[in-house]
Design an enzyme around this catalytic site. Sequence first.
Site, PDB file in Angstrom:
ATOM      1  N   THR A   1      14.957  -0.817   3.202  1.00  0.00           N
ATOM      2  CA  THR A   1      13.623  -1.404   3.458  1.00  0.00           C
ATOM      3  C   THR A   1      13.559  -2.853   2.968  1.00  0.00           C
ATOM      4  OG1 THR A   1      12.626  -0.631   1.370  1.00  0.00           O
ATOM      5  CG2 THR A   1      12.535   0.886   3.219  1.00  0.00           C
TER       6      THR A   1
ATOM      7  N   ASP B   1      22.913   9.694   7.406  1.00  0.00           N
ATOM      8  CA  ASP B   1      22.651   9.862   8.837  1.00  0.00           C
ATOM      9  C   ASP B   1      21.818   8.658   9.311  1.00  0.00           C
ATOM     10  OD1 ASP B   1      21.787  10.564  11.347  1.00  0.00           O
ATOM     11  OD2 ASP B   1      20.962  12.529  10.759  1.00  0.00           O
TER      12      ASP B   1
ATOM     13  N   GLU C   1       5.914 -13.252  -3.941  1.00  0.00           N
ATOM     14  CA  GLU C   1       6.270 -12.546  -5.163  1.00  0.00           C
ATOM     15  C   GLU C   1       7.722 -12.830  -5.503  1.00  0.00           C
ATOM     16  OE1 GLU C   1       6.941  -8.204  -4.728  1.00  0.00           O
ATOM     17  OE2 GLU C   1       5.816  -8.433  -2.871  1.00  0.00           O
TER      18      GLU C   1
ATOM     19  N   SER D   1       4.731   5.211  -4.663  1.00  0.00           N
ATOM     20  CA  SER D   1       4.196   3.980  -4.059  1.00  0.00           C
ATOM     21  C   SER D   1       3.526   4.288  -2.717  1.00  0.00           C
ATOM     22  CB  SER D   1       5.284   2.909  -3.910  1.00  0.00           C
ATOM     23  OG  SER D   1       6.204   3.225  -2.887  1.00  0.00           O
TER      24      SER D   1
ATOM     25  N   ASN E   1      11.023  -5.513   5.632  1.00  0.00           N
ATOM     26  CA  ASN E   1       9.864  -5.818   4.800  1.00  0.00           C
ATOM     27  C   ASN E   1       9.936  -7.280   4.364  1.00  0.00           C
ATOM     28  OD1 ASN E   1       7.610  -5.778   3.184  1.00  0.00           O
ATOM     29  ND2 ASN E   1       8.358  -4.208   1.754  1.00  0.00           N
TER      30      ASN E   1
ATOM     31  N   LYS F   1       1.987   6.794   8.701  1.00  0.00           N
ATOM     32  CA  LYS F   1       1.328   7.532   7.613  1.00  0.00           C
ATOM     33  C   LYS F   1      -0.070   6.948   7.368  1.00  0.00           C
ATOM     34  CE  LYS F   1       5.742   8.300   5.136  1.00  0.00           C
ATOM     35  NZ  LYS F   1       5.985   9.731   5.160  1.00  0.00           N
TER      36      LYS F   1
ATOM     37  N   HIS G   1      -0.112  -3.296   6.392  1.00  0.00           N
ATOM     38  CA  HIS G   1       1.063  -3.794   5.666  1.00  0.00           C
ATOM     39  C   HIS G   1       2.217  -2.850   6.018  1.00  0.00           C
ATOM     40  CE1 HIS G   1       3.912  -4.994   2.747  1.00  0.00           C
ATOM     41  NE2 HIS G   1       3.799  -3.880   2.042  1.00  0.00           N
TER      42      HIS G   1
ATOM     43  N   SER H   1       1.509  -3.846  -4.121  1.00  0.00           N
ATOM     44  CA  SER H   1       1.756  -2.885  -5.200  1.00  0.00           C
ATOM     45  C   SER H   1       1.176  -3.393  -6.508  1.00  0.00           C
ATOM     46  CB  SER H   1       3.256  -2.653  -5.348  1.00  0.00           C
ATOM     47  OG  SER H   1       3.686  -1.756  -4.365  1.00  0.00           O
TER      48      SER H   1
ATOM     49  N   CYS I   1       2.733  -7.723  -2.475  1.00  0.00           N
ATOM     50  CA  CYS I   1       2.618  -8.059  -1.044  1.00  0.00           C
ATOM     51  C   CYS I   1       1.223  -8.533  -0.649  1.00  0.00           C
ATOM     52  CB  CYS I   1       2.986  -6.854  -0.185  1.00  0.00           C
ATOM     53  SG  CYS I   1       4.690  -6.376  -0.351  1.00  0.00           S
TER      54      CYS I   1
END
Length: 410
Positions: A160, A33, A85, A210, A296, A251, A242, A329, A117
């Site tokens: 992402t 979706d 990275e 993560s 990202n 979030k 970030h 990370s 990152c």
Amino acid sequence: MTEPFPVGIDGLAFAGPAAYVDLADLAQARGVDPAKFTRGLGQHRMAIASPCEDTVTMAVEAGAQVLQAFDIDPAEIGTLIVGTETGVDHSKPVAVYVHDLLGLNERCRTFETKHACYGAMAGLTSSMDWIASGRARGRKALVIASDIANYGLGTPGEPTQGAGAVAMLVDRQPRLLEIQPASIGDYTRQVMDFWRPLYSKYALADGQYSIQCYLDALAAAREDAVGSRQDLLGELQACLYHVPFVRMAFKAHQRELEMEMGQAISKDEPEQWHQLQDSYAKRCAPWLTLNAEIGNIYTGSLFLSLIDLLRKAGSKLAGQQVSLFSYGSGCGATYCLGKITECAGEWEARLDPSAQLAARRRLSIDEYEYMVRAGEHADRLESLNPDDYGLSGGLYYTGTRDDRRHYESV
Ligand code: HMG
């Protein structure tokens, strides 16, 4: 000792690939979706690098743009740091290619930083320290974040992905953002939330874990920066995070508000939920449009959001305080406070990458998948033709001959 003069970000520029994938097309191809990608993750498009566009070419383009837009002579740069990275060699830093291709002075400290990152934030704070220590002797630092996020076809991380570079000038009396050194808080913890083994072109992620690691790092770095303050958000006009995907900023903002309220916020409590939505709508959402269009870009994601803020509201928010949170990370994080300068508004138009984004080419999913597969072998190919990917008018990677990478302006 207190810093006698403000230090911070003096110039900013973005450069990215010439093509993108629309996430509605990707959702259709994957039988998902589209609302999962657009509302659930908050993403609309993702920049896709062809095999001729790599971390070096994007970094050089962003670096050249920032020097030109902010009227800086390359000879004024005394430190060059590239945070990435997704470097192009196990040993040789991307930064030294960039140093050469930008024509910087040989009397320049040049290196690459890697911590997922977090590499560009590490570069930014180190170059601030370099200036504050007196070592800079009036010279400026150039910090460039450049990355290509690759999770592989059909993986949960696929929507992402993204690619791009953000170049930052760092100087005393900066023209865009002053960063308060006493407000910088740090955090480190060994976790396996996201990594890329030496044998893999694609990142591996324990996706939901993560997200938890990111939120825990935010809470800890913020506490290191400002203690257990419960009245900080009221002083901030913008909270920049970030942004691995746009919904992550929501979030993150929820976690910050929960820290201030001393309790969890739930949708079942309409008053708290509205408070969260209002705060997010004011302090975060307006500065996430570039991230939603580009995806990202790892090291540069936080600074892309800063570009979005400054191009839209540099004058309106002059003199106002903002927060910045960088997460890498593995994991490492920094939370800090900054003040938008009184003259930031003068640079709104020069920062704006709209024209570059409008010129991008929309890839079909077949073209995108072809490009991803071609990218797997690009490091070993002797000859690559940018024309095969519809590219011209830039610097491109044209193949590896005699074990050496070649870059040419086409
Ligand atoms: P997933 O598990 O496939 O997705 O992958 P999901 O099931 O969690 O759904 C995502 C959201 O969409 C959820 O929202 C769903 O409810 C919603 P939430 O509950 O979380 O608010 N949803 C829908 N919404 C509207 N309509 C629908 C619908 N269906 C579902 N029909 C995941 C998601 C992010 C885990 C995956 O993409 C992934 O693994 N990404 C890579 C890892 C990542 O980005 N982690 C972020 C934190 S770590 C970090 O930021 C560091 C990083 O940048 C790397 C570095 O440091 O170098 C990644």
